[in-house]
Design a protein around this motif. Structure first.
Motif, PDB file in Angstrom:
ATOM      1  N   VAL A  21       0.837  -1.200   0.000  1.00 45.53           N
ATOM      2  CA  VAL A  21       0.000   0.000   0.000  1.00 45.53           C
ATOM      3  C   VAL A  21       0.872   1.250   0.000  1.00 45.53           C
ATOM      4  O   VAL A  21       0.653   2.186  -0.778  1.00 45.53           O
ATOM      5  N   ARG A  22       1.865   1.263   0.861  1.00 49.13           N
ATOM      6  CA  ARG A  22       2.704   2.448   0.962  1.00 49.13           C
ATOM      7  C   ARG A  22       3.511   2.693  -0.316  1.00 49.13           C
ATOM      8  O   ARG A  22       3.711   3.836  -0.732  1.00 49.13           O
ATOM      9  N   ALA A  23       3.941   1.618  -0.962  1.00 52.62           N
ATOM     10  CA  ALA A  23       4.709   1.768  -2.204  1.00 52.62           C
ATOM     11  C   ALA A  23       3.842   2.328  -3.322  1.00 52.62           C
ATOM     12  O   ALA A  23       4.310   3.141  -4.139  1.00 52.62           O
ATOM     13  N   LEU A  24       2.575   1.920  -3.392  1.00 54.39           N
ATOM     14  CA  LEU A  24       1.701   2.427  -4.444  1.00 54.39           C
ATOM     15  C   LEU A  24       1.485   3.932  -4.302  1.00 54.39           C
ATOM     16  O   LEU A  24       1.467   4.661  -5.299  1.00 54.39           O
ATOM     17  N   SER A  25       1.329   4.419  -3.080  1.00 54.87           N
ATOM     18  CA  SER A  25       1.159   5.865  -2.886  1.00 54.87           C
ATOM     19  C   SER A  25       2.346   6.637  -3.440  1.00 54.87           C
ATOM     20  O   SER A  25       2.183   7.670  -4.104  1.00 54.87           O
ATOM     21  N   VAL A  26       3.544   6.143  -3.171  1.00 55.10           N
ATOM     22  CA  VAL A  26       4.750   6.817  -3.659  1.00 55.10           C
ATOM     23  C   VAL A  26       4.811   6.756  -5.185  1.00 55.10           C
ATOM     24  O   VAL A  26       5.178   7.733  -5.850  1.00 55.10           O
ATOM     25  N   ALA A  27       4.417   5.610  -5.767  1.00 52.47           N
ATOM     26  CA  ALA A  27       4.423   5.482  -7.225  1.00 52.47           C
ATOM     27  C   ALA A  27       3.455   6.458  -7.870  1.00 52.47           C
ATOM     28  O   ALA A  27       3.722   6.982  -8.959  1.00 52.47           O
ATOM     29  N   LEU A  28       2.327   6.716  -7.219  1.00 53.09           N
ATOM     30  CA  LEU A  28       1.329   7.614  -7.793  1.00 53.09           C
ATOM     31  C   LEU A  28       1.834   9.046  -7.916  1.00 53.09           C
ATOM     32  O   LEU A  28       1.383   9.797  -8.793  1.00 53.09           O
ATOM     33  N   VAL A  29       2.753   9.464  -7.055  1.00 50.76           N
ATOM     34  CA  VAL A  29       3.252  10.839  -7.113  1.00 50.76           C
ATOM     35  C   VAL A  29       4.559  10.953  -7.879  1.00 50.76           C
ATOM     36  O   VAL A  29       5.100  12.064  -8.012  1.00 50.76           O
ATOM     37  N   ALA A  30       5.049   9.846  -8.419  1.00 56.50           N
ATOM     38  CA  ALA A  30       6.344   9.869  -9.110  1.00 56.50           C
ATOM     39  C   ALA A  30       6.399  10.899 -10.237  1.00 56.50           C
ATOM     40  O   ALA A  30       7.445  11.527 -10.441  1.00 56.50           O
ATOM     41  N   PRO A  31       5.307  11.137 -11.014  1.00 58.00           N
ATOM     42  CA  PRO A  31       5.422  12.118 -12.111  1.00 58.00           C
ATOM     43  C   PRO A  31       5.341  13.571 -11.648  1.00 58.00           C
ATOM     44  O   PRO A  31       5.483  14.474 -12.483  1.00 58.00           O
ATOM     45  N   LEU A  32       5.123  13.822 -10.381  1.00 58.30           N
ATOM     46  CA  LEU A  32       4.833  15.172  -9.916  1.00 58.30           C
ATOM     47  C   LEU A  32       6.082  15.937  -9.496  1.00 58.30           C
ATOM     48  O   LEU A  32       7.011  15.373  -8.914  1.00 58.30           O
ATOM     49  N   ILE A 150      -5.478  10.491  -6.710  1.00 56.33           N
ATOM     50  CA  ILE A 150      -5.603  10.450  -8.172  1.00 56.33           C
ATOM     51  C   ILE A 150      -6.609  11.495  -8.660  1.00 56.33           C
ATOM     52  O   ILE A 150      -6.331  12.262  -9.594  1.00 56.33           O
ATOM     53  N   THR A 151      -7.780  11.533  -8.043  1.00 56.59           N
ATOM     54  CA  THR A 151      -8.816  12.455  -8.520  1.00 56.59           C
ATOM     55  C   THR A 151      -8.479  13.906  -8.195  1.00 56.59           C
ATOM     56  O   THR A 151      -8.852  14.811  -8.942  1.00 56.59           O
ATOM     57  N   ASP A 319     -17.938 -10.962  -7.827  1.00 53.55           N
ATOM     58  CA  ASP A 319     -16.585 -10.912  -7.274  1.00 53.55           C
ATOM     59  C   ASP A 319     -16.130  -9.456  -7.141  1.00 53.55           C
ATOM     60  O   ASP A 319     -15.947  -8.772  -8.150  1.00 53.55           O
ATOM     61  N   PRO A 320     -15.913  -8.963  -5.914  1.00 48.06           N
ATOM     62  CA  PRO A 320     -15.521  -7.558  -5.756  1.00 48.06           C
ATOM     63  C   PRO A 320     -14.104  -7.249  -6.229  1.00 48.06           C
ATOM     64  O   PRO A 320     -13.733  -6.079  -6.322  1.00 48.06           O
ATOM     65  N   GLU A 321     -13.318  -8.272  -6.547  1.00 47.16           N
ATOM     66  CA  GLU A 321     -11.972  -8.021  -7.072  1.00 47.16           C
ATOM     67  C   GLU A 321     -11.952  -8.068  -8.593  1.00 47.16           C
ATOM     68  O   GLU A 321     -10.886  -7.990  -9.201  1.00 47.16           O
ATOM     69  N   SER A 322     -13.117  -8.175  -9.207  1.00 46.41           N
ATOM     70  CA  SER A 322     -13.187  -8.179 -10.661  1.00 46.41           C
ATOM     71  C   SER A 322     -13.383  -6.767 -11.172  1.00 46.41           C
ATOM     72  O   SER A 322     -13.593  -5.828 -10.407  1.00 46.41           O
ATOM     73  N   GLY A 323     -13.329  -6.628 -12.471  1.00 46.97           N
ATOM     74  CA  GLY A 323     -13.603  -5.327 -13.075  1.00 46.97           C
ATOM     75  C   GLY A 323     -12.375  -4.445 -13.181  1.00 46.97           C
ATOM     76  O   GLY A 323     -11.258  -4.817 -12.811  1.00 46.97           O
ATOM     77  N   ASN A 324     -12.589  -3.254 -13.678  1.00 41.93           N
ATOM     78  CA  ASN A 324     -11.533  -2.285 -13.949  1.00 41.93           C
ATOM     79  C   ASN A 324     -11.248  -1.469 -12.695  1.00 41.93           C
ATOM     80  O   ASN A 324     -11.975  -0.530 -12.381  1.00 41.93           O
ATOM     81  N   GLN A 325     -10.190  -1.853 -11.972  1.00 40.08           N
ATOM     82  CA  GLN A 325      -9.808  -1.199 -10.725  1.00 40.08           C
ATOM     83  C   GLN A 325      -8.327  -0.844 -10.780  1.00 40.08           C
ATOM     84  O   GLN A 325      -7.621  -1.182 -11.726  1.00 40.08           O
ATOM     85  N   LEU A 326      -7.846  -0.160  -9.752  1.00 40.95           N
ATOM     86  CA  LEU A 326      -6.465   0.330  -9.732  1.00 40.95           C
ATOM     87  C   LEU A 326      -5.503  -0.797  -9.344  1.00 40.95           C
ATOM     88  O   LEU A 326      -5.603  -1.353  -8.254  1.00 40.95           O
ATOM     89  N   ASP A 327      -4.571  -1.112 -10.252  1.00 40.52           N
ATOM     90  CA  ASP A 327      -3.535  -2.113  -9.985  1.00 40.52           C
ATOM     91  C   ASP A 327      -2.149  -1.494  -9.894  1.00 40.52           C
ATOM     92  O   ASP A 327      -1.284  -2.008  -9.203  1.00 40.52           O
ATOM     93  N   GLN A 328      -1.941  -0.389 -10.597  1.00 35.79           N
ATOM     94  CA  GLN A 328      -0.640   0.281 -10.593  1.00 35.79           C
ATOM     95  C   GLN A 328      -0.830   1.736 -11.012  1.00 35.79           C
ATOM     96  O   GLN A 328      -1.886   2.109 -11.530  1.00 35.79           O
ATOM     97  N   ALA A 329       0.176   2.526 -10.755  1.00 31.31           N
ATOM     98  CA  ALA A 329       0.114   3.935 -11.128  1.00 31.31           C
ATOM     99  C   ALA A 329       0.028   4.073 -12.645  1.00 31.31           C
ATOM    100  O   ALA A 329       0.743   3.391 -13.377  1.00 31.31           O
TER     101      ALA A 329
END
Length: 419
Positions: A21-32, A150-151, A319-329
């Motif tokens: 979880v913590r690594a994904l947050s950092v990845a999301l701000v990498a382009p900023l 993200i939003t 299945d709540p893990e199906s569908g188009n959800q966030l997997d990576q930045a």
């Protein structure tokens, strides 16, 4: 907070979850840049840097400070800066002025995160069960902030006249327009809704209880961009007949003519997204619409919004893990469904239900008891998650909530009708 005592999380598994979880947050701000991460585009949004620091403050305050003997705060000034709304934690910086926090820098906030991570991971093997539950809560809390991050970034970049892309556009494969909406009938009667089992849940998801449904039908997919364009072309934003009074007042006061981020250019509808401005995909789910818009569209279409009990009764077997959800930045966006009815991901679906407590709801004692209960006024429930919701975060019982006018989240529409 959780609805009831539950099985204690496994420390080793929790450590893996925490680090992911913590690594994904950092990845999301990498382009900023530091400036990108510091600016606040509106009162409802927060700077990316604030999200990174606030989620770290949560772990530092409720686990390290309160439950790890001898722990010293990383910076004694940070609790005032990065507390969100916890009255029990004292005074805090005004929400609308979070964009004024130019210091600490983005690099210093990332350093703060690293220090909290090191201290928490070192303490994790010896933490008591109640503390492990708080760590798990903190992980789910951070996943909520990842979607907001993200939003909020998207809203910020949409204010820039150059409309910069945050990430390069992903490759898009053309998809045929879906056929007419199919209707899933329900005979009505008593159903059980709300969280059940030993898995994690927020307090607002329970207690589990019975709800009485009238005979109804619910759509097997959400409304598309192409269908929304037809609503616009038919004068949907100009005809008060389909609008609630508050909604029509909102339309007139803010000159609303289309979903947020839509613009008509050279006779074609375009949208601004995380990959810049592009033509709308008519087959994709419409998004960035308010409750007012969702309700007006439903009226125009001769339908209504589902209640949250109707939605949950229909979605429980999916299945709540199906569908188009966030997997990576990356440049997430709602996508056309190609695998039958989709209940999770793509867009949060407005319901016709107010965000109010379930029968028997009680907030827990202490600061974490402020998590949901005090917001149960004036807001509407949304269900199903979005393309920006981290995969693994959702459940059939999950209740999101926003005010009727808000639309900077990935919000969309599923119709229902009485039978």
């Amino acid at each position: 907070m959780q609805t009831k005592p539950r099985l204690v999380a496994n420390p080793a598994q929790l450590s893996e979850q925490y680090q992911a979880v913590r690594a994904l947050s950092v990845a999301l701000v990498a382009p900023l840049s530091d400036a990108d991460a510091s600016v606040q585009s509106m009162d409802d949004a927060s700077p990316a840097k604030w999200h990174l620091a606030h989620t770290s403050w949560f772990f530092e305050t409720f686990i390290l400070r309160d439950l790890v003997p001898g722990y010293q705060l990383h910076d004694a000034r940070f609790p005032f800066l990065f507390n969100s709304y916890y009255e029990a934690e004292g005074e805090r910086h005004a929400r609308a002025r979070r964009g004024m926090i130019t210091r600490p820098t983005l690099a210093e906030v990332l350093g703060y995160r690293a220090a909290v991570d090191a201290a928490l991971l070192a303490a994790l093997p010896s933490l008591p069960g109640a503390a492990l539950d708080l760590v798990e809560l903190g992980c789910h809390h951070e996943q909520q902030h990842q979607e907001l991050l993200i939003t909020d970034i998207l809203h910020l970049f949409a204010q820039n006249p150059t409309e910069p892309a945050i990430w390069p556009a992903s490759r898009k494969v053309p998809v045929a327009m879906p056929g007419p909406i199919g209707w899933i009938s329900h005979p009505g009667g008593t159903v059980d809704i709300g969280h059940v089992g030993d898995g994690f849940a927020f307090d607002a998801e329970g207690p589990r209880h019975q709800a009485l449904l009238s005979p109804h039908a619910i759509a097997d997919r959400t409304v598309t961009n192409g269908e929304w364009a037809a609503f616009i072309a038919d004068g949907g934003y100009r005809d008060p007949r389909h609008w609630l009074s508050d909604g029509w007042g909102w339309v007139k006061a803010h000159a609303i003519t289309a979903p947020l981020y839509w613009e008509e250019r050279d006779g074609r509808w375009t949208r601004f997204g995380l990959d810049g401005r592009r033509a709308i995909d008519p087959a994709a789910p419409v998004t960035h619409v308010s409750f007012y818009e969702a309700d007006a569209y439903a009226s125009w279409a001769g339908a209504r919004l589902p209640t949250e009990a109707e939605w949950e009764a229909a979605a429980q077997a999916q299945d709540p893990e199906s569908g188009n959800q966030l997997d990576q930045a990356g440049p997430v966006e709602p996508r056309p469904s190609t695998a039958g009815p989709a209940w999770y991901g793509d867009v949060w679906e407005w319901t016709g239900s107010a965000f109010r407590p379930y029968p028997g709801f009680r907030a827990v004692e202490g600061a974490v008891g402020e998590y949901n209960g005090k917001f149960m006024s004036g807001q509407c429930v949304l269900r199903g998650g979005s393309c920006a919701t981290p995969r693994g975060h959702l459940r059939a019982s999950y209740r999101n909530f926003f005010y009727p006018h808000q639309r900077w989240q990935f919000t969309g529409v599923r119709l229902a009708k009485d039978v």
